[in-house]
Scaffold this motif. Structure first.
Motif, PDB file in Angstrom:
ATOM      1  N   MET A  69      38.207  39.941  36.123  1.00 33.34           N
ATOM      2  CA  MET A  69      37.865  38.742  35.379  1.00 33.34           C
ATOM      3  C   MET A  69      38.354  37.525  36.161  1.00 33.34           C
ATOM      4  SD  MET A  69      36.698  39.550  31.896  1.00 33.34           S
ATOM      5  CE  MET A  69      35.896  38.082  32.280  1.00 33.34           C
ATOM      6  N   ASN A  70      37.842  36.404  35.763  1.00 35.61           N
ATOM      7  CA  ASN A  70      38.205  35.111  36.333  1.00 35.61           C
ATOM      8  C   ASN A  70      39.678  34.797  36.025  1.00 35.61           C
ATOM      9  OD1 ASN A  70      38.325  32.406  37.041  1.00 35.61           O
ATOM     10  ND2 ASN A  70      36.486  31.848  35.953  1.00 35.61           N
ATOM     11  N   ASP A  71      40.408  34.279  37.024  1.00 40.65           N
ATOM     12  CA  ASP A  71      41.806  33.900  36.798  1.00 40.65           C
ATOM     13  C   ASP A  71      41.940  32.653  35.932  1.00 40.65           C
ATOM     14  OD1 ASP A  71      42.698  35.995  38.323  1.00 40.65           O
ATOM     15  OD2 ASP A  71      43.063  34.802  40.100  1.00 40.65           O
ATOM     16  N   LYS A  72      40.946  31.786  35.960  1.00 43.81           N
ATOM     17  CA  LYS A  72      41.010  30.521  35.221  1.00 43.81           C
ATOM     18  C   LYS A  72      40.466  30.716  33.813  1.00 43.81           C
ATOM     19  CE  LYS A  72      42.096  27.934  38.819  1.00 43.81           C
ATOM     20  NZ  LYS A  72      43.296  27.200  38.957  1.00 43.81           N
ATOM     21  N   ASN A 129      47.838  35.542  36.645  1.00 46.78           N
ATOM     22  CA  ASN A 129      47.203  36.862  36.600  1.00 46.78           C
ATOM     23  C   ASN A 129      45.920  36.760  35.794  1.00 46.78           C
ATOM     24  OD1 ASN A 129      49.398  38.093  37.961  1.00 46.78           O
ATOM     25  ND2 ASN A 129      50.485  38.366  36.033  1.00 46.78           N
ATOM     26  N   SER A 130      45.065  37.750  35.938  1.00 44.13           N
ATOM     27  CA  SER A 130      43.785  37.768  35.213  1.00 44.13           C
ATOM     28  C   SER A 130      43.866  38.643  33.974  1.00 44.13           C
ATOM     29  CB  SER A 130      42.678  38.328  36.111  1.00 44.13           C
ATOM     30  OG  SER A 130      42.472  37.525  37.222  1.00 44.13           O
ATOM     31  N   PHE A 131      43.119  38.255  32.943  1.00 50.83           N
ATOM     32  CA  PHE A 131      42.919  39.134  31.799  1.00 50.83           C
ATOM     33  C   PHE A 131      41.985  40.258  32.242  1.00 50.83           C
ATOM     34  CE2 PHE A 131      44.171  35.344  29.421  1.00 50.83           C
ATOM     35  CZ  PHE A 131      44.961  35.891  28.427  1.00 50.83           C
ATOM     36  N   THR A 132      42.243  41.460  31.754  1.00 50.93           N
ATOM     37  CA  THR A 132      41.345  42.571  32.031  1.00 50.93           C
ATOM     38  C   THR A 132      40.145  42.491  31.090  1.00 50.93           C
ATOM     39  OG1 THR A 132      42.365  44.073  30.433  1.00 50.93           O
ATOM     40  CG2 THR A 132      43.299  44.045  32.683  1.00 50.93           C
ATOM     41  N   GLU A 192      41.269  43.535  27.682  1.00 54.66           N
ATOM     42  CA  GLU A 192      42.013  42.482  26.976  1.00 54.66           C
ATOM     43  C   GLU A 192      41.076  41.417  26.420  1.00 54.66           C
ATOM     44  OE1 GLU A 192      46.116  42.922  29.597  1.00 54.66           O
ATOM     45  OE2 GLU A 192      44.597  41.470  30.206  1.00 54.66           O
ATOM     46  N   VAL A 193      40.059  41.058  27.191  1.00 54.95           N
ATOM     47  CA  VAL A 193      39.080  40.082  26.704  1.00 54.95           C
ATOM     48  C   VAL A 193      38.341  40.644  25.496  1.00 54.95           C
ATOM     49  CG1 VAL A 193      36.968  38.813  27.273  1.00 54.95           C
ATOM     50  CG2 VAL A 193      38.841  38.928  28.925  1.00 54.95           C
ATOM     51  N   ARG A 194      37.998  41.902  25.530  1.00 52.80           N
ATOM     52  CA  ARG A 194      37.335  42.532  24.375  1.00 52.80           C
ATOM     53  C   ARG A 194      38.233  42.511  23.145  1.00 52.80           C
ATOM     54  NH1 ARG A 194      35.065  47.309  27.989  1.00 52.80           N
ATOM     55  NH2 ARG A 194      33.093  46.356  28.576  1.00 52.80           N
TER      56      ARG A 194
END
Length: 70
Positions: free
Chosen positions: A1-4, A43-46, A49-51
């Motif tokens: 996923m995007n870091d931002k 760090n990025s969300f996986t 985690e986004v789900r």
């Protein structure tokens, strides 16, 4: 996923649902520090985690795009 991510949009969604960042961190299985590193872009969300965030906050695709800048 995007870091931002758009942290202001995430905070607004949390406020609408009556949750804090700490509440959300716990509900997706992260420590506060781990969550903060993801919110600040260290760090990025996986995808998982986004789900979880989508499900917890009951977000539609447009809201997800606004928060995760995708």
């Amino acid at each position: 996923m995007n870091d931002k991510i758009n942290s202001n949009e995430l905070k607004a969604e949390l406020a609408r649902k009556g949750l804090t960042q700490t509440d959300l961190a716990r509900r997706i299985g992260l420590s506060w520090t781990g969550f903060w590193h993801k919110v600040t872009g260290k760090n990025s969300f996986t995808v998982d985690e986004v789900r979880k965030i989508r499900d917890i906050l009951n977000l539609d695709d447009e809201a997800i795009k606004k928060i995760f800048l995708i």
